[in-house]
Design a protein around this motif. Structure first.
Motif, mmCIF file in Angstrom:
data_model
loop_
_atom_site.group_PDB
_atom_site.id
_atom_site.type_symbol
_atom_site.label_atom_id
_atom_site.label_comp_id
_atom_site.label_asym_id
_atom_site.label_seq_id
_atom_site.Cartn_x
_atom_site.Cartn_y
_atom_site.Cartn_z
ATOM 1 N N ASP A 82 0.394 14.784 -5.483
ATOM 2 C CA ASP A 82 1.180 13.579 -5.236
ATOM 3 C C ASP A 82 1.596 13.017 -6.585
ATOM 4 O O ASP A 82 0.745 12.574 -7.372
ATOM 5 N N TYR A 130 2.991 10.330 -7.315
ATOM 6 C CA TYR A 130 2.781 8.889 -7.443
ATOM 7 C C TYR A 130 1.323 8.517 -7.659
ATOM 8 O O TYR A 130 1.020 7.591 -8.420
ATOM 9 N N THR A 131 0.424 9.193 -6.999
ATOM 10 C CA THR A 131 -0.984 8.790 -7.059
ATOM 11 C C THR A 131 -1.870 9.768 -7.807
ATOM 12 O O THR A 131 -3.014 9.438 -8.130
ATOM 13 N N LEU A 167 4.502 10.691 -13.346
ATOM 14 C CA LEU A 167 5.380 9.820 -12.570
ATOM 15 C C LEU A 167 6.503 9.250 -13.426
ATOM 16 O O LEU A 167 6.260 8.497 -14.367
ATOM 17 N N THR A 198 9.981 2.994 -4.915
ATOM 18 C CA THR A 198 8.544 3.061 -4.644
ATOM 19 C C THR A 198 8.186 4.418 -4.034
ATOM 20 O O THR A 198 9.060 5.211 -3.667
ATOM 21 N N ARG A 199 6.888 4.643 -3.878
ATOM 22 C CA ARG A 199 6.428 5.877 -3.255
ATOM 23 C C ARG A 199 6.956 5.995 -1.826
ATOM 24 O O ARG A 199 7.389 7.068 -1.400
ATOM 25 N N ARG A 251 9.603 8.928 -0.322
ATOM 26 C CA ARG A 251 9.204 9.814 0.764
ATOM 27 C C ARG A 251 9.911 9.509 2.078
ATOM 28 O O ARG A 251 9.568 10.083 3.112
ATOM 29 N N ASN A 300 13.917 8.169 -10.261
ATOM 30 C CA ASN A 300 13.143 9.381 -9.983
ATOM 31 C C ASN A 300 13.843 10.666 -10.422
ATOM 32 O O ASN A 300 13.623 11.727 -9.833
#
Length: 378
Positions: A4, A6-7, A26, A120-121, A125, A180
Motif C-alpha cells: 500500500d 499510502y500506508t 508516497l 487522499t488514499r 482508490r 499522484n
C-alpha cells in the motif's frame, strides 16, 4: 502479499547496524545514481517490485539499456520501452510528455470544494483517475544526451528550456506529486550534461552508489548531505556493489545525520519475475504498449479518416481519444505534441477554433491522402 503506497514502506535493505531499512514512496520523486554495474537497476527495481503489489499503482517504464532488466513488467506496466537507441530515448521523452498531460488533466480535475485534503488514499482508490502513476526511466542519461531533434526543431535531449525531456521532467517535478504522478530516474556518473542541476534537485529521495569523485557525489546527493559527511565516492567499486547512501524526504535518517548507508536487498531476475507474476494476479490484465512490434505500422491517415467519419472538422483531443480506442497499442498515451508532430509529417495543419481549441479539418486529411497516393509515398 500486498503493498500500500499510502500506508506502507518499501523494504529496501539493511543499514550499517543490520536493522531493516524501509522507505516511504508516497508521492515522492526518486533519483538513483552511480557507476555502471554497481547495482543501480537492481536497487531501483526492488522498490518498483514492492510497489507493484499495490494493485492501484500504474507503471510506465523506459529501460534505456534494453537487456531485459525490466522485462518482467510486461503485462504489468502500461508502457514498457526497452532499448538503447536514440529512438528509444525519444519514446521515453514521449512517455514523460504524456505523463505531463495526465498530470495537467488531474490538476484541472481537482475540485477545491470537494477535495479539501487533496488526493487522499480514498480518492486514489475510488477509480476516478487519481491512482498513483509512477514513471520510471532507467539509464536516464541516454535521454538527456539524446541528439535527436523533433519536427518543431526542439531537441529531445539537453538541459535548456528547449529540451523536451528536460522540460517534461521539470514539469513533473514541479507539480506531479500533488496529483499522484511521480518520476523515478536511474542514471550513471552524474554530470551537468547528463543530469542537469534543476532536475536532480527536483527529486525528493536521492541515492548514490559508488561514484568517482566528490563533485559527482554532490551532484548525486546534494551539497547538504556531502557537507554533513556523506561520501559515496569512498565506497569501493565492486566490493560495495549494492550499497548506497540515501538522503531526502521519506528516508528514516538517524538524528543529526543527512544521509544513511544502506545495503540493498538483491532480487535476481528469476525472483523478480516471480514477484511481478504475483503482482499481475492482484490486478486486471494490463496490455503493455512497447516500442517494438512484429505487426505492420498503423496508417495514421487512414485511421484519421476512419475516426472522423463524415465530420467536416474535429477537435484534436477528440481525435486522439478516438485513435486510442481504435488501437490502444499504437495511439494510447499519445500527447498533443506527438499528435501535432505526426500531422506535420504529413503536411496537415490544424487551426485554433473558438476558445483556442486545436482542430483539424477532414479536407486536410483527404488532401494528404490524395497527395501521398499520387506520389507513391507511404
Amino acid at each position: 502479499m500486498t503493498a500500500d503506497m499510502y500506508t506502507g514502506r518499501a523494504p529496501w535493505g539493511q543499514d550499517l547496524r543490520g536493522d531493516a531499512m524501509t522507505l516511504s514512496l508516497l508521492q515522492r520523486h526518486l533519483l538513483i545514481t552511480g557507476l555502471s554495474n554497481q547495482g543501480k537497476t537492481a536497487a531501483l527495481r526492488a522498490l518498483a517490485l514492492w510497489l507493484a503489489l499495490d494493485a492501484t499503482v500504474e507503471f510506465r517504464i523506459a529501460d534505456l539499456k534494453g537487456i531485459g532488466d525490466w522485462h518482467m513488467f510486461a503485462d504489468l506496466a502500461t508502457v514498457l520501452i526497452e532499448g538503447p537507441t536514440d529512438d528509444h530515448a525519444c519514446a521515453a521523452t514521449h512517455m514523460l510528455e504524456a505523463g505531463v498531460e495526465e498530470m495537467e488533466r488531474r490538476l484541472a480535475a481537482v475540485d477545491p470544494e470537494t477535495h479539501k485534503n487533496g488526493v487522499t488514499r480514498d480518492l486514489a482508490r475510488a477509480g476516478k483517475g487519481f491512482h498513483p502513476l509512477v514513471l520510471i526511466v532507467d539509464e536516464a542519461q541516454q535521454a538527456f544526451m539524446n541528439p535527436a531533434v523533433g519536427e518543431d526543431k526542439r531537441p529531445y535531449g539537453g538541459q535548456t528550456n528547449k529540451s523536451r525531456y528536460f522540460m517534461a521532467a521539470r514539469k513533473l517535478h514541479n507539480q506531479g506529486r500533488a496529483v499522484n504522478v511521480t518520476l523515478w530516474q536511474g542514471t550513471q556518473n552524474p554530470t551537468d550534461q547528463n543530469l542537469p542541476k534543476l532536475v536532480r534537485e527536483g527529486a525528493h529521495i536521492r541515492a548514490s552508489l559508488v561514484v568517482g569523485t566528490e563533485s559527482e557525489a554532490r551532484m548525486a546527493l546534494g551539497d547538504k548531505a556531502v557537507n554533513a559527511g556523506a561520501a559515496p565516492q569512498e565506497l569501493r567499486q565492486g566490493l560495495d556493489k549494492g550499497t548506497l547512501l540515501v538522503a531526502g524526504d521519506g528516508v528514516p535518517l538517524p538524528p543529526q545525520q543527512a544521509a544513511i548507508t544502506v545495503r540493498t536487498h538483491f532480487i535476481d531476475g528469476e525472483d523478480a519475475t516471480t514477484i511481478a507474476d504475483r503482482a499481475k494476479t492482484l490486478r486486471t490484465r494490463t496490455t503493455t504498449r512497447t516500442t517494438d512490434s512484429d505487426t505492420p505500422a498503423r496508417d495514421l491517415l487512414a485511421d484519421l479518416a476512419q475516426v472522423m467519419g463524415t465530420e467536416p472538422k474535429t477537435r484534436n483531443e477528440i481525435l486522439r481519444s478516438r485513435l486510442a480506442e481504435l488501437d490502444p497499442d499504437t495511439y494510447e498515451g499519445m500527447s498533443a505534441t506527438d499528435f501535432a508532430e505526426r500531422l506535420a509529417e504529413h503536411g496537415i495543419a490544424s487551426y485554433k477554433a473558438h476558445g483556442g481549441v486545436m482542430t483539424t479539418r477532414r479536407s486536410e486529411i483527404d488532401r494528404a491522402i490524395t497527395e501521398r497516393d499520387e506520389t507513391g509515398g507511404e
